[in-house]
Motif scaffolding. Structure first.
Motif, PDB file in Angstrom:
ATOM      1  N   LEU A 119       0.829  -1.208   0.000  1.00 52.31           N
ATOM      2  CA  LEU A 119       0.000   0.000   0.000  1.00 52.31           C
ATOM      3  C   LEU A 119       0.863   1.258   0.000  1.00 52.31           C
ATOM      4  CD1 LEU A 119      -2.900   1.089   0.175  1.00 52.31           C
ATOM      5  CD2 LEU A 119      -2.684   1.029   2.668  1.00 52.31           C
ATOM      6  N   ASN A 120       1.924   1.259   0.765  1.00 56.59           N
ATOM      7  CA  ASN A 120       2.810   2.424   0.817  1.00 56.59           C
ATOM      8  C   ASN A 120       3.459   2.673  -0.539  1.00 56.59           C
ATOM      9  OD1 ASN A 120       4.205   4.519   2.379  1.00 56.59           O
ATOM     10  ND2 ASN A 120       6.035   3.283   1.979  1.00 56.59           N
ATOM     11  N   ARG A 121       3.938   1.613  -1.184  1.00 58.97           N
ATOM     12  CA  ARG A 121       4.541   1.775  -2.514  1.00 58.97           C
ATOM     13  C   ARG A 121       3.515   2.282  -3.514  1.00 58.97           C
ATOM     14  NH1 ARG A 121       7.931  -3.929  -2.958  1.00 58.97           N
ATOM     15  NH2 ARG A 121       9.640  -3.353  -1.535  1.00 58.97           N
ATOM     16  N   PHE A 122       2.311   1.766  -3.424  1.00 60.08           N
ATOM     17  CA  PHE A 122       1.258   2.152  -4.360  1.00 60.08           C
ATOM     18  C   PHE A 122       0.937   3.640  -4.216  1.00 60.08           C
ATOM     19  CE2 PHE A 122      -3.324   2.850  -4.898  1.00 60.08           C
ATOM     20  CZ  PHE A 122      -3.481   2.520  -6.231  1.00 60.08           C
ATOM     21  N   ILE A 123       0.839   4.105  -2.981  1.00 63.46           N
ATOM     22  CA  ILE A 123       0.482   5.512  -2.751  1.00 63.46           C
ATOM     23  C   ILE A 123       1.619   6.436  -3.180  1.00 63.46           C
ATOM     24  CG2 ILE A 123      -0.005   7.202  -0.930  1.00 63.46           C
ATOM     25  CD1 ILE A 123      -1.498   4.959   0.547  1.00 63.46           C
ATOM     26  N   SER A 125       3.809   5.890  -5.467  1.00 63.94           N
ATOM     27  CA  SER A 125       3.922   5.915  -6.927  1.00 63.94           C
ATOM     28  C   SER A 125       2.920   6.867  -7.558  1.00 63.94           C
ATOM     29  CB  SER A 125       3.723   4.506  -7.492  1.00 63.94           C
ATOM     30  OG  SER A 125       2.381   4.061  -7.301  1.00 63.94           O
ATOM     31  N   ARG A 126       1.917   7.286  -6.813  1.00 63.90           N
ATOM     32  CA  ARG A 126       0.906   8.222  -7.321  1.00 63.90           C
ATOM     33  C   ARG A 126       1.014   9.584  -6.634  1.00 63.90           C
ATOM     34  NH1 ARG A 126      -0.233   3.411  -8.577  1.00 63.90           N
ATOM     35  NH2 ARG A 126      -1.654   2.859 -10.258  1.00 63.90           N
ATOM     36  N   GLN A 127       2.195   9.896  -6.164  1.00 59.11           N
ATOM     37  CA  GLN A 127       2.520  11.198  -5.586  1.00 59.11           C
ATOM     38  C   GLN A 127       1.737  11.491  -4.311  1.00 59.11           C
ATOM     39  OE1 GLN A 127       5.059  12.498  -7.243  1.00 59.11           O
ATOM     40  NE2 GLN A 127       4.762  10.838  -8.706  1.00 59.11           N
ATOM     41  N   GLY A 128       1.392  10.454  -3.590  1.00 60.97           N
ATOM     42  CA  GLY A 128       0.715  10.635  -2.314  1.00 60.97           C
ATOM     43  C   GLY A 128       1.614  10.204  -1.171  1.00 60.97           C
ATOM     44  N   GLN A 129       1.088  10.314   0.042  1.00 56.79           N
ATOM     45  CA  GLN A 129       1.871   9.950   1.218  1.00 56.79           C
ATOM     46  C   GLN A 129       0.956   9.203   2.197  1.00 56.79           C
ATOM     47  OE1 GLN A 129       3.588  13.246   3.347  1.00 56.79           O
ATOM     48  NE2 GLN A 129       4.650  11.920   4.822  1.00 56.79           N
ATOM     49  N   LEU A 130       1.407   8.042   2.659  1.00 58.94           N
ATOM     50  CA  LEU A 130       0.673   7.273   3.659  1.00 58.94           C
ATOM     51  C   LEU A 130       1.059   7.786   5.040  1.00 58.94           C
ATOM     52  CD1 LEU A 130      -1.172   4.840   4.386  1.00 58.94           C
ATOM     53  CD2 LEU A 130       0.890   3.415   4.385  1.00 58.94           C
ATOM     54  N   VAL A 131       0.092   8.369   5.749  1.00 56.53           N
ATOM     55  CA  VAL A 131       0.395   8.961   7.058  1.00 56.53           C
ATOM     56  C   VAL A 131      -0.180   8.124   8.203  1.00 56.53           C
ATOM     57  CG1 VAL A 131       0.556  11.274   6.119  1.00 56.53           C
ATOM     58  CG2 VAL A 131      -1.654  10.443   6.938  1.00 56.53           C
ATOM     59  N   ASN A 132      -1.054   7.184   7.917  1.00 59.76           N
ATOM     60  CA  ASN A 132      -1.596   6.348   8.997  1.00 59.76           C
ATOM     61  C   ASN A 132      -2.023   4.997   8.434  1.00 59.76           C
ATOM     62  OD1 ASN A 132      -2.654   5.795  11.726  1.00 59.76           O
ATOM     63  ND2 ASN A 132      -4.654   5.904  10.740  1.00 59.76           N
ATOM     64  N   TYR A 133      -1.627   3.958   9.157  1.00 62.47           N
ATOM     65  CA  TYR A 133      -2.024   2.591   8.812  1.00 62.47           C
ATOM     66  C   TYR A 133      -2.237   1.858  10.121  1.00 62.47           C
ATOM     67  CZ  TYR A 133      -1.779  -2.158   6.854  1.00 62.47           C
ATOM     68  OH  TYR A 133      -2.041  -3.447   6.498  1.00 62.47           O
ATOM     69  N   GLN A 134      -3.521   1.577  10.450  1.00 61.03           N
ATOM     70  CA  GLN A 134      -3.819   0.998  11.747  1.00 61.03           C
ATOM     71  C   GLN A 134      -4.820  -0.156  11.588  1.00 61.03           C
ATOM     72  OE1 GLN A 134      -2.438   1.821  14.777  1.00 61.03           O
ATOM     73  NE2 GLN A 134      -3.513  -0.027  15.489  1.00 61.03           N
TER      74      GLN A 134
END
Length: 254
Positions: A119-123, A125-134
């Protein structure tokens, strides 16, 4: 030549007008009476033989005939099954292949282990940032609440994760539209989005020129759906049977 109509009677013989017949129980056994008695005795003897010999023999024959017909039907059925064996085998293989194709649509324990990294790689790659995964649950739990339809209850389980993503409008839209490409049967639910950073406007040549895009903070729940294993399905069926038996017992006591 002529003949007398009367029967020839030997010389010296006299015609008895009243021949003597045996008598018993007040009955004179004339030829006619004797014939009737013999006929009655014959019917009685036939009935006796029929009841004591013929009927049991006929019943045994009927049972043997029924057994023969049953065995013949079983033989015919076995022969028909043998004839259909290749077709049934082909249908079984096709059904197993279709079942595997459907199972491949779901997540599995292996893909769950790498979900955060993927999920982090996917986000990114689309110029986004993963800030929370719970993760909401420590491990996948069976679906029983009808949230995916009553037909799914007791057949699928889910692993739910709270996710928060930051990115521009285009990046966020791309992430949400293509997240199903990341892993099979990932379902986005409870989506909310807020502006984290407003768009910057720069005054140039007498007019305001927007610089970049506003940054959005988007939160959602991600459900990864998995099929129950054969062991889990067996346990669920056993629990359902026990619950049904308990309900029947309670109704009986009422």
């Amino acid at each position: 030549m002529t003949y007398a109509q009367d029967e020839f009677i030997p010389e010296g013989a006299e015609l008895e007008e009243n021949p003597e017949y045996p008598t018993a129980f007040g009955i004179t056994f004339t030829p006619k009476v004797s014939g009737v008695i013999c006929a009655v005795l014959g019917v009685a003897a036939a009935a006796y033989l029929g009841i004591n010999f013929v009927k049991p023999a006929w019943e045994v024959y009927q049972e043997a005939q029924t057994t023969k017909n049953t065995k013949q039907e079983e033989i015919d059925l076995r022969e028909e099954q043998l004839d259909q064996a290749p077709l049934l085998e082909a249908e079984l293989q096709q059904a197993q292949a279709q079942r595997q194709q459907v199972l491949n649509l779901f997540a599995n324990e292996r893909t769950l282990d790498t979900l955060l990294l993927d999920l982090n790689r996917f986000i990114e790659s689309r110029q986004g940032q993963l800030v929370n995964y719970q993760p909401i649950e420590e491990k996948p739990v069976p679906i029983e609440d009808g949230s995916y339809g009553s037909g799914v209850n007791g057949k699928l389980k889910r692993q739910s994760v709270e996710v928060t993503v930051e990115g521009g409008f285009d990046a966020t839209r791309s992430i949400l539209r293509n997240i199903e490409q990341l892993q099979s049967l990932l379902v986005v639910k409870d989506l909310t989005s807020n502006v984290a950073e407003n768009q910057v406007l720069v005054y140039e040549n007498g007019r305001l020129v927007p610089q970049g895009q506003p940054k959005l903070e988007t939160s959602f729940r991600l459900d990864a759906l998995l099929p129950l294993s054969e062991e889990e399905l067996a346990e669920a069926a056993e629990e359902a049977a026990e619950e049904a038996a308990g309900e029947e017992g309670a109704e009986g006591q009422e």
